[in-house]
Scaffold this motif. Structure first.
Motif, PDB file in Angstrom:
ATOM      1  N   VAL A  89       0.816  -1.216   0.000  1.00  0.00           N
ATOM      2  CA  VAL A  89       0.000   0.000   0.000  1.00  0.00           C
ATOM      3  C   VAL A  89       0.853   1.271   0.000  1.00  0.00           C
ATOM      4  CG1 VAL A  89      -1.740   1.324   1.273  1.00  0.00           C
ATOM      5  CG2 VAL A  89      -1.994  -1.155   1.030  1.00  0.00           C
ATOM      6  N   TYR A  93       0.679   4.059  -2.910  1.00  0.00           N
ATOM      7  CA  TYR A  93       0.368   5.453  -2.572  1.00  0.00           C
ATOM      8  C   TYR A  93       1.460   6.380  -3.112  1.00  0.00           C
ATOM      9  CZ  TYR A  93      -0.590   9.635   0.185  1.00  0.00           C
ATOM     10  OH  TYR A  93      -0.849  10.927   0.584  1.00  0.00           O
ATOM     11  N   ARG A 218      -7.356   3.569  -8.598  1.00  0.00           N
ATOM     12  CA  ARG A 218      -6.529   4.169  -7.568  1.00  0.00           C
ATOM     13  C   ARG A 218      -6.971   3.664  -6.200  1.00  0.00           C
ATOM     14  NH1 ARG A 218      -3.786   8.698  -9.365  1.00  0.00           N
ATOM     15  NH2 ARG A 218      -3.805   9.645  -7.295  1.00  0.00           N
ATOM     16  N   LEU A 219      -6.122   3.887  -5.200  1.00  0.00           N
ATOM     17  CA  LEU A 219      -6.438   3.410  -3.858  1.00  0.00           C
ATOM     18  C   LEU A 219      -7.759   3.970  -3.349  1.00  0.00           C
ATOM     19  CD1 LEU A 219      -2.932   3.570  -2.122  1.00  0.00           C
ATOM     20  CD2 LEU A 219      -4.294   1.509  -2.539  1.00  0.00           C
ATOM     21  N   VAL A 220      -8.022   5.235  -3.642  1.00  0.00           N
ATOM     22  CA  VAL A 220      -9.258   5.848  -3.158  1.00  0.00           C
ATOM     23  C   VAL A 220     -10.484   5.192  -3.789  1.00  0.00           C
ATOM     24  CG1 VAL A 220      -9.368   7.681  -4.912  1.00  0.00           C
ATOM     25  CG2 VAL A 220     -10.314   8.072  -2.612  1.00  0.00           C
ATOM     26  N   LEU A 223     -10.811   1.998  -1.532  1.00  0.00           N
ATOM     27  CA  LEU A 223     -11.044   2.216  -0.098  1.00  0.00           C
ATOM     28  C   LEU A 223     -12.125   3.248   0.198  1.00  0.00           C
ATOM     29  CD1 LEU A 223      -7.316   2.132   1.048  1.00  0.00           C
ATOM     30  CD2 LEU A 223      -9.002   0.292   1.174  1.00  0.00           C
ATOM     31  N   GLN A 226     -10.159   9.424   1.021  1.00  0.00           N
ATOM     32  CA  GLN A 226      -8.742   9.700   1.184  1.00  0.00           C
ATOM     33  C   GLN A 226      -8.287   9.395   2.601  1.00  0.00           C
ATOM     34  OE1 GLN A 226      -6.900  10.429  -1.380  1.00  0.00           O
ATOM     35  NE2 GLN A 226      -4.985  10.553  -0.210  1.00  0.00           N
ATOM     36  N   SER A 228      -9.399   6.965   4.476  1.00  0.00           N
ATOM     37  CA  SER A 228      -9.198   5.520   4.533  1.00  0.00           C
ATOM     38  C   SER A 228      -7.880   5.123   3.879  1.00  0.00           C
ATOM     39  CB  SER A 228     -10.360   4.802   3.834  1.00  0.00           C
ATOM     40  OG  SER A 228     -11.581   5.067   4.477  1.00  0.00           O
ATOM     41  N   VAL A 229      -7.510   5.827   2.814  1.00  0.00           N
ATOM     42  CA  VAL A 229      -6.236   5.557   2.149  1.00  0.00           C
ATOM     43  C   VAL A 229      -5.085   5.832   3.101  1.00  0.00           C
ATOM     44  CG1 VAL A 229      -4.686   6.300   0.309  1.00  0.00           C
ATOM     45  CG2 VAL A 229      -7.119   5.978  -0.174  1.00  0.00           C
TER      46      VAL A 229
END
Length: 253
Positions: A89, A93, A218-220, A223, A226, A228-229
């Motif tokens: 992660v 990121y 993307r991570l967002v 999840l 932001q 939570s990211v």
């Protein structure tokens, strides 16, 4: 330094030659349309990796022995795998914060992961071949060249490791991993921990590609927010940093 560069160029040359021979073979047999088939790509990768392992082993460019395994490095292997999991992660990121870089092999990699045998080649065979070359041969040669400047040699090997991927989008991640893997090799004089880390890293990438095939995700998007990211990054660092410390404690030549 010269040997390290030769080993790197030989590694790249094997991949290029196998790829060219495969393409020419298809053209001669009237199957040129298969040139971009994922089965051909995975076959080329498998043959290249096997030839690389055989060449570097037979020519003794990389030392292969079971001495380190006799020390029963179970804790080192476990912490190597945990470190790889904890780095996923934060690495993703960091990648998202960098300017977007060209990803010229994205479709090919995704396709390779979708065919039978893809996991074996990408997650087992490729990591073994790359570690045998980049740590077992390249970094070993660099450390023999300048043993009193081991961190500089680790940085050089990490840079070469990033460059062999021939894909700008992968290079930042590969360089950072190369630093960690180089340190692990320097501390243990073995590719066992680095292969374990590399296997875990590629396995996570394989699973994530299966679950989320969209390359622009993307991570967002996964999840939700932001916040939570950032929490996921912090939680991952609570795995990564203690794992690196434990590796420092347990690793020895």
């Amino acid at each position: 330094m010269q040997n390290a560069l030769i080993y790197t160029l030989v590694f790249l040359a094997i991949q290029v030659i196998v790829s060219i021979l495969a393409s020419r073979g298809l053209a001669i047999t009237g199957h040129a349309e298969w040139a971009h088939s994922p089965y051909l790509l995975i076959g080329v990768s498998a043959v290249s990796s096997l030839l690389t392992i055989a060449m570097f082993w037979c020519l003794r460019w990389a030392e292969v022995s079971g001495r380190y395994l006799l020390s029963r490095p179970y804790m080192v292997v476990c912490w190597s795998i945990l470190a790889a999991l904890g780095a996923v992660v934060p690495s993703m990121y960091l990648q998202e914060q960098l300017p977007e870089l060209p990803n010229i092999v994205e479709k090919e990699l995704t396709a390779m992961m979708s065919v039978r045998g893809g996991y074996f080649v990408i997650c087992l065979l490729v990591p073994l071949a790359e570690e045998l070359v980049m740590r077992g041969a390249v970094l070993r040669a660099l450390l023999m060249w300048k043993p009193d400047r081991h961190w500089l040699m680790i940085v050089i090997s990490a840079l070469l490791f990033a460059l062999i991927h021939l894909n700008l989008a992968q290079m930042p991640h590969a360089f950072l991993i190369g630093l960690l893997l180089g340190w692990m090799f320097y501390r243990t004089n073995s590719i066992v921990p680095t292969v374990a880390y590399h296997w875990a890293n590629n396995t996570v990438a394989f699973i994530l590609t299966k679950l989320y095939p969209n390359p622009d995700l993307r991570l967002v998007d996964v999840l939700g927010t932001q916040q939570s990211v950032l929490l996921a990054v912090a939680f991952s660092l609570l795995i990564l940093l203690p794992s690196i410390y434990q590796l420092h404690v347990w690793m020895k030549k």
